[in-house]
Design a protein around this motif. Structure first.
Motif, PDB file in Angstrom:
ATOM      1  N   VAL A  95       0.824  -1.023   0.056  1.00 14.20           N
ATOM      2  CA  VAL A  95       0.132  -0.273   0.077  1.00 14.20           C
ATOM      3  C   VAL A  95       0.798   1.330   0.146  1.00 14.20           C
ATOM      4  CG1 VAL A  95      -1.810   1.311   1.190  1.00 14.20           C
ATOM      5  CG2 VAL A  95      -2.018  -1.278   1.205  1.00 14.20           C
ATOM      6  N   TYR A  96       0.589   2.218  -0.852  1.00 13.74           N
ATOM      7  CA  TYR A  96       1.421   3.372  -1.126  1.00 13.74           C
ATOM      8  C   TYR A  96       0.535   4.457  -0.646  1.00 13.74           C
ATOM      9  CZ  TYR A  96       5.206   1.358  -3.735  1.00 13.74           C
ATOM     10  OH  TYR A  96       6.306   0.549  -4.341  1.00 13.74           O
ATOM     11  N   LEU A  97       0.938   5.228   0.412  1.00 11.64           N
ATOM     12  CA  LEU A  97      -0.024   6.366   1.087  1.00 11.64           C
ATOM     13  C   LEU A  97      -0.216   7.414   0.262  1.00 11.64           C
ATOM     14  CD1 LEU A  97       1.087   5.648   4.686  1.00 11.64           C
ATOM     15  CD2 LEU A  97      -0.779   4.506   3.542  1.00 11.64           C
ATOM     16  N   ALA A  98       0.800   7.684  -0.753  1.00  9.56           N
ATOM     17  CA  ALA A  98       0.856   8.934  -1.498  1.00  9.56           C
ATOM     18  C   ALA A  98       0.824   8.661  -2.975  1.00  9.56           C
ATOM     19  CB  ALA A  98       1.895   9.779  -1.361  1.00  9.56           C
ATOM     20  N   ASP A  99       0.255   9.297  -3.876  1.00  9.82           N
ATOM     21  CA  ASP A  99       0.534   8.915  -5.343  1.00  9.82           C
ATOM     22  C   ASP A  99       1.697   9.422  -5.753  1.00  9.82           C
ATOM     23  OD1 ASP A  99       0.109  12.257  -6.950  1.00  9.82           O
ATOM     24  OD2 ASP A  99      -0.826  11.897  -4.919  1.00  9.82           O
ATOM     25  N   GLY A 100       2.182   9.017  -7.120  1.00  9.78           N
ATOM     26  CA  GLY A 100       3.611   9.415  -7.412  1.00  9.78           C
ATOM     27  C   GLY A 100       4.250   8.190  -8.084  1.00  9.78           C
ATOM     28  N   TRP A 101       5.427   8.331  -8.405  1.00 13.01           N
ATOM     29  CA  TRP A 101       6.306   7.415  -9.146  1.00 13.01           C
ATOM     30  C   TRP A 101       7.330   6.749  -7.864  1.00 13.01           C
ATOM     31  CZ3 TRP A 101       6.133   5.244 -13.840  1.00 13.01           C
ATOM     32  CH2 TRP A 101       5.244   5.873 -14.647  1.00 13.01           C
ATOM     33  N   TYR A 102       7.526   5.296  -7.985  1.00 18.87           N
ATOM     34  CA  TYR A 102       8.299   4.801  -6.836  1.00 18.87           C
ATOM     35  C   TYR A 102       9.134   3.656  -7.570  1.00 18.87           C
ATOM     36  CZ  TYR A 102       5.201   6.785  -3.407  1.00 18.87           C
ATOM     37  OH  TYR A 102       4.378   7.724  -2.975  1.00 18.87           O
ATOM     38  N   ILE A 103      10.467   3.387  -7.189  1.00 18.84           N
ATOM     39  CA  ILE A 103      11.481   2.713  -7.720  1.00 18.84           C
ATOM     40  C   ILE A 103      11.183   1.318  -6.820  1.00 18.84           C
ATOM     41  CG2 ILE A 103      13.751   2.084  -8.208  1.00 18.84           C
ATOM     42  CD1 ILE A 103      12.528   4.242  -9.924  1.00 18.84           C
ATOM     43  N   VAL A 104      10.815   0.284  -7.563  1.00 23.72           N
ATOM     44  CA  VAL A 104      10.756  -0.990  -6.886  1.00 23.72           C
ATOM     45  C   VAL A 104      11.891  -1.952  -7.090  1.00 23.72           C
ATOM     46  CG1 VAL A 104       9.337  -2.998  -6.381  1.00 23.72           C
ATOM     47  CG2 VAL A 104       8.276  -0.758  -6.507  1.00 23.72           C
ATOM     48  N   THR A 105      12.712  -2.526  -6.277  1.00 23.19           N
ATOM     49  CA  THR A 105      13.916  -3.466  -6.206  1.00 23.19           C
ATOM     50  C   THR A 105      13.608  -4.641  -5.987  1.00 23.19           C
ATOM     51  OG1 THR A 105      15.190  -1.435  -6.223  1.00 23.19           O
ATOM     52  CG2 THR A 105      16.247  -3.685  -6.110  1.00 23.19           C
ATOM     53  N   LEU A 106      13.657  -5.621  -6.645  1.00 21.37           N
ATOM     54  CA  LEU A 106      13.385  -7.058  -6.309  1.00 21.37           C
ATOM     55  C   LEU A 106      14.505  -7.647  -6.551  1.00 21.37           C
ATOM     56  CD1 LEU A 106      11.705  -9.622  -5.713  1.00 21.37           C
ATOM     57  CD2 LEU A 106      11.109  -9.966  -8.210  1.00 21.37           C
ATOM     58  N   THR A 107      15.052  -8.336  -5.223  1.00 19.69           N
ATOM     59  CA  THR A 107      16.255  -9.139  -5.206  1.00 19.69           C
ATOM     60  C   THR A 107      15.955 -10.581  -5.161  1.00 19.69           C
ATOM     61  OG1 THR A 107      17.712  -7.222  -4.402  1.00 19.69           O
ATOM     62  CG2 THR A 107      18.569  -9.698  -4.247  1.00 19.69           C
ATOM     63  N   VAL A 108      16.347 -11.545  -5.837  1.00 21.00           N
ATOM     64  CA  VAL A 108      16.048 -12.934  -5.898  1.00 21.00           C
ATOM     65  C   VAL A 108      17.392 -13.701  -5.676  1.00 21.00           C
ATOM     66  CG1 VAL A 108      14.924 -14.768  -7.041  1.00 21.00           C
ATOM     67  CG2 VAL A 108      13.908 -12.563  -7.270  1.00 21.00           C
ATOM     68  N   THR A 109      17.219 -14.611  -4.738  1.00 16.05           N
ATOM     69  CA  THR A 109      18.431 -15.642  -4.467  1.00 16.05           C
ATOM     70  C   THR A 109      18.088 -16.951  -4.951  1.00 16.05           C
ATOM     71  OG1 THR A 109      19.264 -13.992  -2.688  1.00 16.05           O
ATOM     72  CG2 THR A 109      20.101 -16.167  -2.743  1.00 16.05           C
TER      73      THR A 109
END
Length: 205
Positions: A95-109
């Protein structure tokens, strides 16, 4: 690759596979011995994900699309770009509490310890600011309601008026209603944008 200068040797394998590494040791008297060992270079995960765009305050769903040519995926780490705690779930929601653009980083091992990160930007839509104007009236007078809602992102394309007296809802942007008896009523206006974001305001009258 060959290195004659040191008793420790680092090498990076460009592709996964099994390689025969050979160590030849020569003493100062000229005597030599050779050791050959198989070295397994495990594959890296090919990290990717998808997401369903959402509005601020709503849960945004993320789907892990990571693949690996051999072995198994073992751990996931999601970083959301908004300062909140990361998640270790496979395909979580956030859940993002504010609108806008966000950088999501996924690290998989992988289960071999090979770890790769992938980052992408996600957009969070704003909810509309809902408001309406209405005059003070007497019972058996018609009340005219004027929508004054605004949206900074997307167009408002849905209105739903609930007059608080049991009368059916009205779906026009601006509307009118007649109250048969005096009293205080809670008028509820819900609007939605073409991005699917909704908001509601309730005013007593």
């Amino acid at each position: 690759s060959t290195d004659y200068t040191t008793n420790s040797f680092n090498h990076s394998y460009a592709t996964a596979g099994t390689y025969l590494a050979r160590l030849i040791v020569t003493a100062n008297g000229g005597c030599q011995d050779t050791l050959i060992k198989p070295i397994v270079a495990s594959p890296n995960p090919q990290v990717n994900f998808s997401y369903a765009p959402e509005c601020e305050g709503n849960a945004m769903s993320f789907t892990d699309l990571t693949t690996i040519s051999s072995g198994n995926l073992d751990q996931w780490l999601w970083q959301w770009g908004d300062g909140s705690n990361p998640s270790g779930a496979h395909s979580p929601a956030h859940v993002y509490l504010a609108d806008g653009w966000y950088i999501v980083t996924l690290t998989v091992t992988s289960d071999s310890g090979c770890s790769i990160s992938y980052a992408d930007s996600v957009e969070v839509f704003s909810i509309p600011d809902v408001d309406f104007l209405s005059p003070e009236v007497c019972s058996n007078d018609t009340v005219f309601y004027n929508d004054s809602s605004i949206s900074t992102q997307g167009m408002i394309n849905y209105w739903e008026w609930d007059f608080g007296d049991g009368w059916p809802v009205d779906y026009n942007q601006h509307t009118a209603h007649l109250y048969a008896t005096h009293g205080t009523y809670n008028i509820r206006l819900t609007v939605a944008t073409d991005k699917g974001c909704t908001n509601t305001v309730v005013k007593p009258q």
